[in-house]
Design a protein around this motif. Structure first.
Motif, PDB file in Angstrom:
ATOM      1  N   ALA A  22       0.719  -1.117  -0.148  1.00 12.22           N
ATOM      2  CA  ALA A  22      -0.006  -0.433   0.404  1.00 12.22           C
ATOM      3  C   ALA A  22       1.068   1.364   0.258  1.00 12.22           C
ATOM      4  CB  ALA A  22      -0.323   0.161   1.334  1.00 12.22           C
ATOM      5  N   ALA A  23       0.062   2.634  -0.504  1.00 10.97           N
ATOM      6  CA  ALA A  23       1.248   3.020  -0.506  1.00 10.97           C
ATOM      7  C   ALA A  23       1.125   4.649   0.715  1.00 10.97           C
ATOM      8  CB  ALA A  23       1.169   4.832  -1.815  1.00 10.97           C
ATOM      9  N   ALA A  24       1.865   4.681   0.882  1.00  5.89           N
ATOM     10  CA  ALA A  24       2.054   6.357   2.389  1.00  5.89           C
ATOM     11  C   ALA A  24       3.045   7.137   1.747  1.00  5.89           C
ATOM     12  CB  ALA A  24       2.009   5.592   3.565  1.00  5.89           C
ATOM     13  N   VAL A  25       2.650   7.781   2.789  1.00  6.43           N
ATOM     14  CA  VAL A  25       3.162   9.060   2.926  1.00  6.43           C
ATOM     15  C   VAL A  25       3.074   9.872   3.849  1.00  6.43           C
ATOM     16  CG1 VAL A  25       1.958   9.908   0.313  1.00  6.43           C
ATOM     17  CG2 VAL A  25       1.446  11.058   2.937  1.00  6.43           C
ATOM     18  N   VAL A  26       4.319  10.774   4.132  1.00 11.25           N
ATOM     19  CA  VAL A  26       5.462  11.262   5.005  1.00 11.25           C
ATOM     20  C   VAL A  26       5.723  13.256   5.007  1.00 11.25           C
ATOM     21  CG1 VAL A  26       6.821  10.862   6.624  1.00 11.25           C
ATOM     22  CG2 VAL A  26       5.432   8.976   6.491  1.00 11.25           C
ATOM     23  N   ALA A  27       5.153  13.480   6.053  1.00  7.98           N
ATOM     24  CA  ALA A  27       5.650  15.058   5.969  1.00  7.98           C
ATOM     25  C   ALA A  27       6.389  15.615   6.795  1.00  7.98           C
ATOM     26  CB  ALA A  27       4.594  15.942   5.533  1.00  7.98           C
ATOM     27  N   PHE A  28       7.612  16.053   6.168  1.00  6.76           N
ATOM     28  CA  PHE A  28       8.584  16.866   6.610  1.00  6.76           C
ATOM     29  C   PHE A  28       8.567  18.349   6.662  1.00  6.76           C
ATOM     30  CE2 PHE A  28      11.289  12.606   5.243  1.00  6.76           C
ATOM     31  CZ  PHE A  28      11.945  12.746   6.592  1.00  6.76           C
ATOM     32  N   ILE A  29       8.017  19.213   7.409  1.00  5.88           N
ATOM     33  CA  ILE A  29       6.959  20.462   7.383  1.00  5.88           C
ATOM     34  C   ILE A  29       8.566  21.155   8.297  1.00  5.88           C
ATOM     35  CG2 ILE A  29       6.058  21.977   8.094  1.00  5.88           C
ATOM     36  CD1 ILE A  29       3.522  19.341   7.722  1.00  5.88           C
ATOM     37  N   ALA A  30       9.016  22.148   7.804  1.00  2.83           N
ATOM     38  CA  ALA A  30       9.555  22.553   9.383  1.00  2.83           C
ATOM     39  C   ALA A  30       8.966  24.489   9.344  1.00  2.83           C
ATOM     40  CB  ALA A  30      10.951  23.607   8.378  1.00  2.83           C
ATOM     41  N   ASN A  31       9.118  25.290  10.410  1.00  2.00           N
ATOM     42  CA  ASN A  31       8.592  26.760  10.199  1.00  2.00           C
ATOM     43  C   ASN A  31      10.012  27.383  10.050  1.00  2.00           C
ATOM     44  OD1 ASN A  31      10.653  26.210  13.233  1.00  2.00           O
ATOM     45  ND2 ASN A  31       8.692  26.401  13.738  1.00  2.00           N
ATOM     46  N   LEU A  46      -2.920  17.757   6.402  1.00  2.65           N
ATOM     47  CA  LEU A  46      -4.602  18.707   7.119  1.00  2.65           C
ATOM     48  C   LEU A  46      -5.443  18.542   8.138  1.00  2.65           C
ATOM     49  CD1 LEU A  46      -6.198  21.695   5.993  1.00  2.65           C
ATOM     50  CD2 LEU A  46      -7.525  20.315   4.111  1.00  2.65           C
ATOM     51  N   GLU A  47      -5.425  17.219   7.694  1.00  2.00           N
ATOM     52  CA  GLU A  47      -6.481  16.196   8.397  1.00  2.00           C
ATOM     53  C   GLU A  47      -5.799  15.642  10.163  1.00  2.00           C
ATOM     54  OE1 GLU A  47      -8.659  13.444   5.402  1.00  2.00           O
ATOM     55  OE2 GLU A  47      -6.655  12.122   6.639  1.00  2.00           O
ATOM     56  N   GLU A  48      -4.549  16.045  10.197  1.00  4.12           N
ATOM     57  CA  GLU A  48      -3.394  16.312  10.758  1.00  4.12           C
ATOM     58  C   GLU A  48      -3.396  16.696  12.121  1.00  4.12           C
ATOM     59  OE1 GLU A  48      -1.159  12.801  10.013  1.00  4.12           O
ATOM     60  OE2 GLU A  48      -1.750  11.302  10.146  1.00  4.12           O
ATOM     61  N   THR A  49      -2.986  18.317  10.912  1.00  4.92           N
ATOM     62  CA  THR A  49      -2.248  19.375  12.287  1.00  4.92           C
ATOM     63  C   THR A  49      -3.378  21.040  11.206  1.00  4.92           C
ATOM     64  OG1 THR A  49      -1.416  19.880   9.719  1.00  4.92           O
ATOM     65  CG2 THR A  49       0.183  18.587  11.318  1.00  4.92           C
ATOM     66  N   SER A  50      -4.032  20.830  10.572  1.00  6.45           N
ATOM     67  CA  SER A  50      -4.525  21.482  10.210  1.00  6.45           C
ATOM     68  C   SER A  50      -4.081  22.563   9.299  1.00  6.45           C
ATOM     69  CB  SER A  50      -5.628  22.547  11.167  1.00  6.45           C
ATOM     70  OG  SER A  50      -6.727  22.178  12.016  1.00  6.45           O
ATOM     71  N   LEU A  51      -2.824  22.308   8.653  1.00  3.04           N
ATOM     72  CA  LEU A  51      -1.751  23.217   7.902  1.00  3.04           C
ATOM     73  C   LEU A  51      -1.806  22.919   6.610  1.00  3.04           C
ATOM     74  CD1 LEU A  51       1.416  22.379   9.474  1.00  3.04           C
ATOM     75  CD2 LEU A  51       0.225  24.885  10.187  1.00  3.04           C
ATOM     76  N   GLU A  52      -2.611  23.619   5.692  1.00  3.72           N
ATOM     77  CA  GLU A  52      -2.790  23.559   4.191  1.00  3.72           C
ATOM     78  C   GLU A  52      -1.105  23.577   3.346  1.00  3.72           C
ATOM     79  OE1 GLU A  52      -4.332  26.325   0.760  1.00  3.72           O
ATOM     80  OE2 GLU A  52      -5.609  26.284   2.590  1.00  3.72           O
ATOM     81  N   VAL A  53      -1.182  22.299   2.721  1.00  3.94           N
ATOM     82  CA  VAL A  53       0.435  22.587   2.223  1.00  3.94           C
ATOM     83  C   VAL A  53       0.509  22.872   1.027  1.00  3.94           C
ATOM     84  CG1 VAL A  53       1.838  21.036   0.998  1.00  3.94           C
ATOM     85  CG2 VAL A  53       0.975  20.101   3.239  1.00  3.94           C
ATOM     86  N   SER A  57       3.436  23.510  -1.507  1.00  2.45           N
ATOM     87  CA  SER A  57       3.964  22.542  -2.405  1.00  2.45           C
ATOM     88  C   SER A  57       4.263  21.368  -1.892  1.00  2.45           C
ATOM     89  CB  SER A  57       5.182  23.599  -2.178  1.00  2.45           C
ATOM     90  OG  SER A  57       5.742  23.180  -1.320  1.00  2.45           O
ATOM     91  N   ALA A  58       5.025  20.392  -1.990  1.00  6.21           N
ATOM     92  CA  ALA A  58       5.186  19.198  -1.723  1.00  6.21           C
ATOM     93  C   ALA A  58       5.942  18.354  -3.201  1.00  6.21           C
ATOM     94  CB  ALA A  58       4.103  18.214  -1.438  1.00  6.21           C
ATOM     95  N   GLU A  60       6.043  22.424   2.408  1.00  7.58           N
ATOM     96  CA  GLU A  60       5.765  23.919   2.612  1.00  7.58           C
ATOM     97  C   GLU A  60       3.966  24.122   2.660  1.00  7.58           C
ATOM     98  OE1 GLU A  60       7.560  26.700   0.267  1.00  7.58           O
ATOM     99  OE2 GLU A  60       9.404  25.437  -0.089  1.00  7.58           O
ATOM    100  N   VAL A  61       3.931  24.918   3.489  1.00  9.29           N
ATOM    101  CA  VAL A  61       2.597  25.440   4.377  1.00  9.29           C
ATOM    102  C   VAL A  61       1.930  26.474   4.196  1.00  9.29           C
ATOM    103  CG1 VAL A  61       1.996  23.119   5.866  1.00  9.29           C
ATOM    104  CG2 VAL A  61       3.025  24.934   6.639  1.00  9.29           C
ATOM    105  N   LYS A  62       1.452  26.881   3.925  1.00 10.05           N
ATOM    106  CA  LYS A  62       0.384  28.350   4.114  1.00 10.05           C
ATOM    107  C   LYS A  62       0.819  29.132   5.784  1.00 10.05           C
ATOM    108  CE  LYS A  62      -4.011  30.638   2.183  1.00 10.05           C
ATOM    109  NZ  LYS A  62      -5.010  30.778   2.038  1.00 10.05           N
ATOM    110  N   ASP A  63       0.040  28.444   6.423  1.00 11.49           N
ATOM    111  CA  ASP A  63       0.040  29.717   8.339  1.00 11.49           C
ATOM    112  C   ASP A  63       0.067  28.556   9.097  1.00 11.49           C
ATOM    113  OD1 ASP A  63      -0.204  31.226   9.983  1.00 11.49           O
ATOM    114  OD2 ASP A  63      -1.864  31.284   9.319  1.00 11.49           O
ATOM    115  N   THR A  64       1.460  28.450   9.619  1.00 13.99           N
ATOM    116  CA  THR A  64       2.086  27.695  10.423  1.00 13.99           C
ATOM    117  C   THR A  64       1.257  27.868  11.677  1.00 13.99           C
ATOM    118  OG1 THR A  64       3.695  28.916  10.776  1.00 13.99           O
ATOM    119  CG2 THR A  64       4.034  26.985  10.039  1.00 13.99           C
ATOM    120  N   ASP A  65       0.179  29.319  11.823  1.00 12.46           N
ATOM    121  CA  ASP A  65      -0.735  30.169  13.512  1.00 12.46           C
ATOM    122  C   ASP A  65      -1.827  28.932  13.389  1.00 12.46           C
ATOM    123  OD1 ASP A  65       1.862  31.674  13.817  1.00 12.46           O
ATOM    124  OD2 ASP A  65       0.852  33.339  12.766  1.00 12.46           O
ATOM    125  N   VAL A  66      -2.316  28.609  12.692  1.00 14.47           N
ATOM    126  CA  VAL A  66      -3.345  27.356  12.339  1.00 14.47           C
ATOM    127  C   VAL A  66      -3.029  26.343  12.911  1.00 14.47           C
ATOM    128  CG1 VAL A  66      -4.766  28.728  11.075  1.00 14.47           C
ATOM    129  CG2 VAL A  66      -3.505  27.428  10.055  1.00 14.47           C
TER     130      VAL A  66
END
Length: 177
Positions: free
Chosen positions: A40-49, A90-97, A99-100, A127-133
């Motif tokens: 099965a395909a699974a995805v993982v995100a690295f997001i830095a502020n 988005l589901e786990e953090t409310s952050l809008e990606v 670019s990936a 990268e995400v739109k707004d880390t404050d959310v």
């Protein structure tokens, strides 16, 4: 338990003559249908502020409940890997990606309900739109920003995430030199 052990009957004709054909398939001796158990395909995100801290979360559910993790999860049918990582973040953090960028992949075995599911984990730098959310949701109990120097991979509950973090940190270190 291997998932193929659960299949006692042919899904096409219902015959009980549905035998192991290889490590990843069963074949029906009655109708000839062969069923393959592919990963099965699974995805993982690295997001830095903006401070260079990495977004990590605590797992709300098993496996590895209470341990650290990175945002991610299983791809849905008819979804690209980029759509999957954006949805999971988005589901786990409310952050809008916004670019990936695909980095690398790793094979994994994900134990769920006593079954060993083979996955192919695709790692992205996002990268995400707004880390404050930022707000934990879905299977994340808590989200937090962690300085890269404070990342200890042994605190992460899933093997592929630990290995992915080591690879990511190694690439970051090598890019500095």
């Amino acid at each position: 338990m291997h998932p193929l052990e659960l299949l006692g009957f042919c899904p096409k004709c219902g015959s009980s003559r549905f035998a192991v054909n290889s490590e990843k398939s069963r074949k029906c001796d009655n109708c000839g249908f062969e069923f393959f158990m592919n990963p099965a395909a699974a995805v993982v995100a690295f997001i830095a502020n903006s401070r260079g801290e990495l977004l990590v979360q605590k797992r709300r559910l098993e496996p590895a409940k209470g341990m650290l993790d990175l945002p991610g999860g299983f791809a849905d049918a008819q979804e690209t890997a980029e759509e999957s990582v954006a949805r999971e973040v988005l589901e786990e953090t409310s952050l809008e990606v916004t670019s990936a960028r695909y980095l690398f992949s790793m094979p994994n075995v994900y134990r769920y309900s006593g079954i060993d599911l083979n996955t192919l984990d695709l790692f992205f730098e996002c990268e995400v739109k707004d880390t404050d959310v930022l707000k934990a949701g879905d299977d994340a109990a808590e989200c937090l920003w962690m300085p890269m120097d404070d990342i200890h991979t042994e605190l992460f509950g899933l093997r592929s995430v630990r290995h992915g973090l080591k690879e990511y940190m190694s690439r970051k270190e090598n890019s500095k030199t």
